[in-house]
Design a protein around this motif. Structure first.
Motif, short mmCIF file in Angstrom:
data_model
loop_
_atom_site.label_atom_id
_atom_site.label_comp_id
_atom_site.label_asym_id
_atom_site.label_seq_id
_atom_site.Cartn_x
_atom_site.Cartn_y
_atom_site.Cartn_z
N ILE A 1 12.20 84.04 -26.60
CA ILE A 1 11.26 84.91 -27.33
C ILE A 1 11.57 86.38 -27.06
O ILE A 1 11.61 87.20 -27.98
CB ILE A 1 9.82 84.59 -26.92
CG1 ILE A 1 9.46 83.15 -27.32
CG2 ILE A 1 8.82 85.56 -27.57
CD1 ILE A 1 8.14 82.65 -26.77
N GLY B 1 8.65 89.52 -28.45
CA GLY B 1 9.31 88.85 -29.57
C GLY B 1 10.56 89.55 -30.05
O GLY B 1 11.05 89.27 -31.16
N SER C 1 15.26 81.92 -38.93
CA SER C 1 13.97 82.05 -38.27
C SER C 1 13.85 80.99 -37.18
O SER C 1 14.14 79.82 -37.43
CB SER C 1 12.84 81.89 -39.28
OG SER C 1 11.60 81.74 -38.63
N VAL C 2 13.44 81.43 -35.99
CA VAL C 2 13.28 80.52 -34.85
C VAL C 2 11.78 80.28 -34.67
O VAL C 2 11.01 81.21 -34.45
CB VAL C 2 13.89 81.11 -33.57
CG1 VAL C 2 13.70 80.14 -32.41
CG2 VAL C 2 15.35 81.45 -33.77
N LEU D 1 13.62 87.12 -30.82
CA LEU D 1 13.48 86.39 -32.08
C LEU D 1 13.82 87.29 -33.26
O LEU D 1 14.47 86.86 -34.22
CB LEU D 1 12.05 85.86 -32.22
CG LEU D 1 11.61 84.80 -31.21
CD1 LEU D 1 10.16 84.41 -31.47
CD2 LEU D 1 12.49 83.56 -31.30
N VAL E 1 20.63 80.95 -29.54
CA VAL E 1 19.45 80.44 -28.85
C VAL E 1 19.80 79.89 -27.49
O VAL E 1 19.14 80.17 -26.48
CB VAL E 1 18.73 79.39 -29.72
CG1 VAL E 1 17.67 78.64 -28.90
CG2 VAL E 1 18.09 80.02 -30.94
#
Length: 1285
Positions: free
Chosen positions: A328, A332, A345-346, A335, A374
Motif C-alpha cells: 500500500i 497509498g 489497479s491493485v 498503489l 507487487v
C-alpha cells in the motif's frame, strides 16, 4: 419615503517627520584628540593683604578646564526641504447615517434618566463594538455618527435602521431548492446579505412547505436584497446535478493515480465530479455544474468505464498480511505508483479482514509487469525480532539516543520498535541483518555484566531513603555507578536498582540497612495547643534546644504559625521518642500551670484602692504572689481585672483583691435556684437581656453554671440592695417562662398533616390565633413523623389539643363521593396539567378528584377524602361548571401602547386580575393594525360623538375578557383602573436630591415600592414641579408618601436650625490636651453625654484659645459648664518646672514612651517636655503637674534618672572633632582658594574696557548641539567668552 443618507470617511492619518543628524568617525576622533587628559596647572605668584610673599597658589587655565566644542562640519539642513514622512493608516472608519423625520419610526416617550433612543444606541454599540453618537434635528430627523471597523459599522447600521426607520416588508417567491444557496455555509451568506443591505431576511425552514422569503427593512435595502436573492436564484437555475452508476472496481481508472485523471476531466469539462472514496462502498458518481458541462463529463466517465470493462482482466495472488502495508505504501502512494506505471489497479482486502488475497485488475498485457512490482514491494522490507528484557531497552538506546544515532548512520532506513521484552527491526533485508548483529552485541553485553534488583519498601520511608534534596540516592549513584528508580504503582511500592552486578548488590545492602533502621524508628504526633508553641520554643529557641540536645537522635518538628495546626511531630528511635514525648508533655504542663488565667470582676469605684498610693498595693500583690495583674484602662468601662500565673498563686491574688473590695463595701453573694431549661431565654439573644438586668441593678455580677455542671444555682454578687433587686427580677422571669412552657402531644398520620394546616396555613393559623398556643409539626429530620407538639400556657394547650383532635377524628373518616359534570367541560378542568384540579384539591384538604379517561363517555367525577372536604370540593366544581355555562365574552378597548403597562412585569398585574375575578383575559396580536368601526378607544364601545381627539380603534386595541358577566364587568373595571395617569406635584427643590439618592438608588426604590414612574425637572431649572405617572391607586399612595417626606423634611430642617446653635468659650491652650484625654476619651464622653459637637482650634486659627460647641442651646450650655468644671479642677493642680539636660529627655521618655508613661501612671501626674517653640527659651525645662505630694515624688524619680544617666554616659563622651575649612585641602594651606585664569568674566569686551555679562542670546557663546544652519544674530555684542577657537 426618502432614502437614508450614508457618508463615509477615513479617519486619523498620521504623518511622522524623521530628522537625522550624522557625525562622522573623523569628527569623533578629532573631538577625542582635542580634549585634554587633565587640566594644565600654571603656577603664578599671588600677593597677600600684608604685602608679603606666600607659597604660590595653583592656577588653572580656563581653556584647559572648559575646552571648546568640536567644529560642526555637518551640512546645514535646508529649512525648506520637505521632511521624510511615514504614512500610518488605521482600520477605523467613520460613517454618518441620516434618518429623516418622515422615515423615522415612532417610539415611546423618554424614560427617567436617559432617552429611549440613547439606550437603544448604547445596546447596539455594546452588541456590535462600534461607537455611536446620535443627534436629533428640529424636524424630528435623526443623525447617527458611527465609528469602528467596516464589519462593525455595517452591523450597527443595519440594527439602527431596524430600530429607528420605518420598515417595508416584501415577500419573494424563490424555489425551495435554492434556499440553501441563499443561506450559505452555516448561514454566512444570509448574515452578510442582511448586514450589507441593512435588512432582515426570513427564510422558511425545511419542514415548511412555503417557498416565500420575507424581506423587511428600508425600501432601498429591501429592493437591493431582493435583487441579490433573485440573482442567486437565477445562477442556480443554470446549474444541474446528474448521477451515473459505475462499479466500484473501475473507480481507480476514472480517478487515476493521485486524482490526476479526475482533475483533468473536471478541467476539460468544467463540471464537478464527486467519486466516493475507496472506504465507501458505493457505485454512484455525482456530477454537478452547468448543464452542458455535466452532460459532457458524464459521457466521458461512461466512456472510460466501458473501455476498461472490455480491456480488463484480473489475477489474484497470496501475500502475507504483514507485508500488505509495504504494498500500500505511505498514504497509498505505492498503489498510486503501480497504477501510474503499469495502468493496473491493485485491490487490497480491508485491514481488519484476515484475508491475504490481493487482486490485480487491468489490461491483460500489463498484469505480468504489475504482479512483479507487487511482489517486489511486498518483499522490499524484512522484519526481525530480538529477545531483549524490558530493562535493557534504555541501554540499547544509549545516553541521549547515542546508540540509535550510530545505528542510523551505519544502517539507514531501518526502523526500530521497542516492545515488552523484544526489539523489532524493519527495513532493507541486508541492513536489517547488519542492525540485528549490532543490537544483539549490545544486549548480550548488558546481560553479561549488568543486572537489577527490586526491593519492596513502605512508601513512608521514601523521603528518608532519598535524603534531603536527594543526597542519599545521589551518593549511591555516584559511588556505585548504579541507577535507582522509586516506583509507585497500584498496590506496588518498589525501589528498582540497575547497574553493574557488584554495584547493585552493594546498593541493595545499604538500602536494606537503611530500611531496617527506619523500621526500628517511631513517629509520634503530640497535640499541643498552638498558643503554647512559642512558649515551648522559648526565648531564642533556648527551651526546645535544651530538649534537642538531650535527645539528639530525635527530630522535633513544630509547625509554623501559618500552618494553623496543633500537632508537633517526633521521629527517631522508639525509646528516645517515648522519653522525649514525656519530657515535652512535662514542659507543657509547667507552661500551662504558669499560664492559668482568671478574671475577677471588681466594681470600678474600688480599682483605685486595689492599685494603692503610687501603685503600692498592686505591686505588693504582684511581687508576693508572682502573678501578672492587668487592670482596665482609665477611660474603659470594663470592670474585670485579669490575673495570670500559676493556679494557686492566681487564686491567692484573687482572694487578696476581693478582700480589699469586701473591706470597703457591703458586697454579698447570693444563689438563686432556676431550672437550666430557662437559661437561654433569660440570658436573651447575644446576652442582651441579662446585660440589661445587670446594668439596671447597679452592675451586679450574675453567673450561670456551665452546661456540663448540670447545676441549677445562679450566682449573684454585688452590693446588698442591688443583689436583692436582681434576684427579684430573675425569679420573676423564671416564673413567666415556667407558665409559658406547658407541653402536650397529638398524633396524626403524616398524610393528614396538610388537611390540618390548610391552604397557606389558614387552618392551623386559626387555631393558633384562637388559643394562643404554639403548634409544631414534625420536620423532615424528625424520626417520628406523626407527633405534633403543642407549647404554651396550660389552658391554651388543652384548648388547641381538643380542636386538633376533633379535626383529626373527622379526617380519619375518609369516604368517596361522585358528582356529574357534562363531558364538554372536562377539558377545562384537566387543561394545563390539571391546574384547576390541583387548586381545588389544595383548597379542600387535599381531596383526590378523578375525571373519566379520554375516550370514555361518562359524566361521573369521583372524589375521595374527608366528608367535609368532599362536599366543599363538590360545591367548588359545581360553581366552576356554572361559570362555564354562564360564560360570556366582552371587549374592553384600551390603546395598544398601554397594554404593556397594564400587563406589568412578566404579566403580574393581569395575572392578579385573572386570579381575583376568576376570568380569562386575552390580549390581541400587536401586529393586527386593521381599523375597527363602531368602537372608541378608552371605552367599552360607547364613545361620545364629536370627540375629534379620540384615537381610531384598531384590532390590536381590543382586549377580550371571558367568564361570568358580573365577573367580566368587574375585571374590565380593574383593567381600566390599571390605565396610567400623570399627576403634577409641588415638592421643594431642596428635597429633590434626597428623593434621587446616591446614584439614583432612592428614586429607583421609590418607583419600585409604589409601582409609579417619577420624573424630576432638570437641575438648572430649579423647579418644584415633579410628575408622577402610574395607576390612580398607586399615584395616590406615592403622593401620600411624598407628602410625608415633605413633612419630615420641614421638621428636619427646623431641627437642624435648633441643633446649629454655636457657643464659644475661652480656654487656656495648656488645658486642651486634658480636655481631649487619652485617645480622645474625655472629649468623646463630653460629646456623647451632652449630644453636642465640640471643635478645638486649629493651628492656623487666629485665636488658639477658642473652643466651639455646636448643638441645642441647653446642651451646649451644659457642655460648657462641664468643660469649665474640668478646667477648674486642672487649675487647682500643683505645677513645678525642673531643669533636666535636654540630651537626657529621650532617655526619660523611653522606647515608645514606656518609661514616662509608667511614671505618669504610678504617680498620677502629668509631665510635659519643652515644645519646639519653647525650646528656644529653655530647652531643658520639664513641667510636672498634679497633686503637690505626687509632683514631689515624680520629680525625685526624674532627677535621680537624670543624675544616673549623666554619671554613666554624658561625662564619658569624647570631645567632638572640629570641622575643617576648604583651605585645609589646598597645597600649602593657602587660603586664596581655587583660581581660574583667563575666564570670560575677566575679559574686557566693551569700548570703555569694562567687562560685561555674557550674551545668552548669542549663538557663538551658547551654540546648539548638532545644529544646522548659521547662528541667528540677535545682538551686535561681541562674545564675552572671547574669540572662537
Amino acid at each position: 419615503m426618502q432614502a437614508a443618507v450614508m457618508e463615509e470617511s477615513n479617519v486619523d492619518t498620521v504623518e511622522q517627520p524623521i530628522n537625522t543628524t550624522t557625525i562622522t568617525n573623523n569628527q569623533q576622533e578629532q573631538a577625542q584628540l582635542e580634549q585634554p587628559s587633565s587640566p594644565t596647572s600654571v603656577a603664578t605668584p599671588t600677593s597677600t593683604n600684608s604685602g608679603t610673599t606666600s607659597n604660590p597658589t595653583p592656577t588653572f587655565s580656563y581653556d584647559d578646564l572648559f575646552p571648546a566644542l568640536p567644529a560642526n562640519t555637518s551640512a546645514p539642513l535646508s529649512s525648506n526641504a520637505a521632511p521624510a514622512c511615514v504614512r500610518v493608516t488605521t482600520s477605523q472608519k467613520t460613517q454618518v447615517l441620516h434618518v429623516s423625520g418622515e422615515e423615522r419610526k415612532s417610539t415611546e416617550s423618554d424614560k427617567f434618566g436617559e432617552g429611549e433612543s440613547k439606550r437603544i444606541c448604547q445596546q447596539i454599540s455594546k452588541d456590535t463594538g462600534a461607537q455611536i453618537e446620535i443627534a436629533t434635528g428640529k424636524n424630528q430627523s435623526l443623525t447617527f455618527l458611527i465609528k469602528g471597523k467596516q464589519n462593525e459599522i455595517l452591523d450597527a447600521r443595519r440594527r439602527i435602521l431596524i430600530q429607528f426607520s420605518m420598515q417595508a416588508i416584501k415577500h419573494v417567491s424563490i424555489p425551495k431548492e435554492h434556499h440553501k444557496v441563499i443561506l450559505g455555509r452555516r448561514g454566512d451568506r444570509l448574515h452578510e446579505l442582511e448586514r450589507v443591505t441593512a435588512t432582515r431576511i426570513n427564510i422558511p425552514t425545511q419542514t415548511e412547505e412555503s417557498d416565500v422569503i420575507t424581506i423587511s427593512g428600508t425600501k432601498e435595502g429591501v429592493e437591493k436584497a431582493e435583487q441579490e436573492i433573485r440573482q442567486l436564484s437565477a445562477e442556480q437555475n443554470k446549474k444541474c446535478t446528474d448521477r451515473t452508476s459505475v462499479p466500484k472496481v473501475y473507480h481507480p481508472f476514472i480517478v487515476g493515480p493521485n486524482n490526476e485523471n479526475l482533475a483533468k476531466l473536471m478541467e476539460e469539462t468544467g463540471a464537478k465530479i464527486n467519486v466516493p472514496p475507496q472506504s465507501v462502498q458505493k457505485d454512484e458518481i455525482v456530477i454537478s455544474g452547468e448543464k452542458d458541462a455535466v452532460a459532457n463529463a458524464k459521457a466521458k466517465v461512461e466512456a472510460i468505464y466501458k473501455e476498461m470493462e472490455k480491456k480488463c482482466s484480473t489475477v489474484s495472488v497470496e501475500v502475507a498480511k504483514s507485508q500488505h502495508r509495504y504494498v500500500i505504501g505511505p498514504k497509498g502512494s505505492t498503489l498510486a505508483d503501480i497504477l501510474r506505471i503499469t495502468g493496473v489497479s491493485v485491490e487490497m482486502p480491508p485491514t481488519d479482514s484476515p484475508l491475504e488475497t490481493i487482486t490485480l485488475r487491468g489490461p491483460q498485457v500489463a498484469l505480468g509487469n504489475a504482479l512483479t512490482v507487487v511482489y517486489q514491494k511486498a518483499n522490499s522490507v524484512k522484519s526481525v525480532e530480538i529477545e531483549a528484557p524490558n530493562w535493557t531497552h534504555k541501554y540499547v538506546i544509549g545516553r541521549k539516543g547515542a546508540n540509535m544515532r550510530q545505528l542510523e548512520e551505519e544502517c539507514p532506513n531501518v526502523n526500530v520498535f521497542c516492545l515488552d521484552d523484544k526489539i523489532k527491526l524493519e527495513g532493507d533485508p541486508e541492513r536489517v541483518d547488519q542492525a540485528t548483529n549490532y543490537l544483539n552485541d549490545i544486549v548480550r553485553n548488558y546481560l553479561d555484566h549488568y543486572t537489577y534488583a527490586v526491593m519492596t519498601v513502605n512508601p513512608s520511608y521514601y523521603k528518608h531513603i532519598i535524603g534531603k534534596a536527594g543526597a542519599n540516592v545521589n551518593r549511591l549513584k555516584d559511588e556505585l555507578n548504579v541507577n535507582i528508580y522509586i516506583e509507585e504503582r497500584e498496590g506496588q511500592n518498589t525501589i528498582r536498582i540497575e547497574g553493574p552486578k557488584e554495584g547493585v548488590q552493594q546498593a541493595q545492602l545499604e538500602l536494606q540497612e537503611k530500611i531496617d533502621k527506619l523500621e526500628n524508628e517511631k513517629s509520634k504526633d503530640v497535640i499541643i495547643d498552638r498558643r503554647l508553641h512559642r512558649s515551648i520554643i522559648g526565648a531564642k529557641g533556648e527551651k526546645i534546644r535544651e530538649i534537642k540536645d538531650r535527645y539528639r537522635q530525635v527530630t522535633i518538628t513544630i509547625p509554623s504559625p501559618q500552618e494553623n495546626t496543633d500537632i508537633v511531630k517526633l521521629r527517631g528511635p522508639k525509646e528516645d521518642v517515648d522519653k522525649c514525648h514525656k519530657d515535652l508533655l512535662k514542659l507543657v504542663k509547667e507552661i500551662q500551670e504558669s499560664s492559668h488565667i482568671i478574671e475577677v470582676p471588681i466594681f470600678k469605684q474600688f480599682h483605685k484602692f486595689v492599685i494603692g498610693k503610687g501603685g503600692a498595693n498592686i505591686k505588693k500583690i504582684r511581687d508576693e504572689t508572682q502573678t501578672k495583674i492587668d487592670l482596665p484602662a482609665e477611660g474603659d468601662t470594663n470592670e474585670v481585672i485579669v490575673i495570670t500565673g500559676k493556679k494557686e498563686n492566681v487564686l491567692e491574688a484573687k482572694e487578696r483583691i476581693q478582700k480589699i473590695q469586701n473591706e470597703l463595701s457591703d458586697i454579698v453573694t447570693e444563689e438563686v435556684q432556676i431550672s437550666p431549661k430557662f437559661y437561654n431565654s433569660i440570658i436573651g439573644t447575644g446576652g442582651k437581656l441579662i446585660s440589661a438586668i445587670m446594668e439596671e441593678c447597679g452592675g451586679v455580677s450574675i453567673k450561670f453554671p456551665t452546661s456540663d455542671s448540670k447545676s441549677d444555682k445562679v450566682t449573684i454578687r454585688g452590693p446588698k440592695d442591688d443583689v436583692e433587686k436582681a434576684k427579684a427580677q430573675l425569679l420573676e422571669l423564671a416564673n413567666e417562662r415556667q407558665l409559658a412552657s406547658f407541653t402536650a402531644e397529638v398524633r396524626a398520620k403524616q398524610q393528614h398533616h396538610k388537611f390540618l394546616i390548610g391552604k397557606n396555613g389558614a387552618s392551623i393559623r386559626k387555631i393558633r390565633d384562637a388559643t394562643g398556643a404554639r403548634i409544631i409539626f414534625p420536620s423532615n429530620e424528625d424520626e417520628d413523623k406523626e407527633v405534633i407538639i403543642i407549647i404554651g400556657k396550660e389552658d391554651s394547650v388543652k384548648s388547641a389539643k381538643e380542636q386538633l383532635e376533633a379535626i383529626i377524628k373527622d379526617i380519619d373518616q375518609v369516604t368517596e363521593g361522585e358528582i356529574s359534570v357534562d363531558p364538554k367541560f372536562h377539558k377545562n378542568f384537566v387543561a394545563k396539567r390539571g391546574e384547576i384540579l390541583h387548586r381545588i384539591s389544595e383548597e379542600n384538604g387535599g381531596v383526590l378528584i378523578s375525571f373519566p379517561r379520554q375516550g370514555i363517555d361518562s359524566d361521573k367525577v369521583t372524589l375521595k377524602g374527608p366528608k367535609d372536604c368532599i362536599e366543599a370540593a363538590k360545591l367548588r366544581i359545581a360553581e366552576i361548571v356554572g361559570d362555564l355555562e354562564a360564560m360570556v365574552t366582552i371587549d374592553v378597548v384600551i390603546p395598544q401602547r398601554l397594554h404593556r403597562t397594564i400587563m406589568g412585569a412578566r404579566g403580574f398585574k393581569v395575572q392578579q386580575v385573572t386570579s381575583e375575578h376568576d376570568v380569562n383575559i386575552k390580549f390581541p396580536d400587536r401586529d393586527a393594525t386593521n381599523p375597527v368601526e363602531g368602537l372608541v378607544n378608552g371605552t367599552n364601545g360607547s364613545g361620545e360623538d364629536g370627540d375629534e381627539n379620540v384615537e381610531p380603534v384598531r384590532e390590536c386595541d381590543i382586549i377580550r375578557i371571558s367568564g361570568r358577566l358580573e365577573k367580566c364587568e368587574a375585571a374590565k373595571q380593574a383593567l381600566i383602573d390599571l390605565i396610567p395617569i400623570v399627576k403634577e406635584l409641588e415638592v421643594p427643590y431642596d428635597l429633590h436630591r434626597t428623593i434621587i439618592g446616591p446614584k439614583g438608588a432612592n428614586v429607583r426604590q421609590f418607583m419600585s415600592t409604589y409601582d409609579v414612574h417619577i420624573e424630576l425637572p432638570p437641575s438648572e431649572t430649579k423647579s418644584d414641579l415633579i410628575k408622577l405617572s402610574g395607576t390612580p391607586a398607586h399615584v395616590a399612595e406615592a403622593e401620600a408618601a411624598l407628602d410625608k417626606m415633605i413633612e419630615e423634611y420641614e421638621a428636619d430642617r427646623a431641627d437642624r436650625e435648633l441643633r446649629s446653635y454655636e457657643l464659644k468659650i475661652d480656654v487656656d491652650t495648656q488645658y486642651h490636651s486634658k480636655l481631649i484625654g487619652r485617645r480622645g476619651a474625655v472629649i468623646n464622653k463630653l460629646r456623647a453625654d451632652h449630644d453636642v459637637q465640640i471643635s478645638l482650634p486649629k493651628r492656623t486659627d487666629p485665636d488658639p484659645r477658642i473652643i466651639t460647641i455646636t448643638g441645642y442651646q441647653t446642651n451646649t450650655e451644659a457642655a460648657r459648664d462641664a468643660i469649665m468644671e474640668i478646667v477648674g479642677d486642672l487649675q487647682d493642680l500643683y505645677r513645678e518646672v525642673i531643669e533636666v539636660d535636654s540630651r537626657i529627655h529621650s532617655h526619660i521618655i523611653g522606647h515608645r514612651g514606656r518609661t514616662i508613661r509608667k511614671i505618669i501612671e504610678d504617680y498620677k501626674v502629668d509631665i510635659k517636655f519643652a515644645s519646639s517653640d519653647d525650646a528656644q527659651n529653655n530647652p531643658n525645662a520639664v513641667t510636672i503637674i498634679g497633686k503637690e505630694e505626687d509632683v514631689e515624688n515624680a520629680k525625685e524619680v526624674i532627677l535621680n534618672m537624670a543624675e544616673d544617666y549623666t554619671n554613666e554616659y554624658l561625662d564619658n563622651l569624647p570631645p567632638s572633632p572640629q570641622p575643617q575649612t576648604v583651605a585645609a585641602f589646598l597645597p600649602g594651606g593657602n587660603e586664596n582658594g581655587f583660581v581660574i585664569k583667563d575666564a570670560p568674566w575677566e575679559k574686557t569686551n566693551d569700548r570703555h574696557g569694562k567687562s560685561s555679562a555674557p550674551n545668552t542670546q548669542s549663538q557663538e557663546d551658547f551654540p546648539d548641539f548638532a545644529a544646522g544652519g548659521p547662528a541667528p544674530v540677535s545682538s551686535p555684542l561681541t562674545s564675552a567668552w572671547g574669540p572662537k577657537n
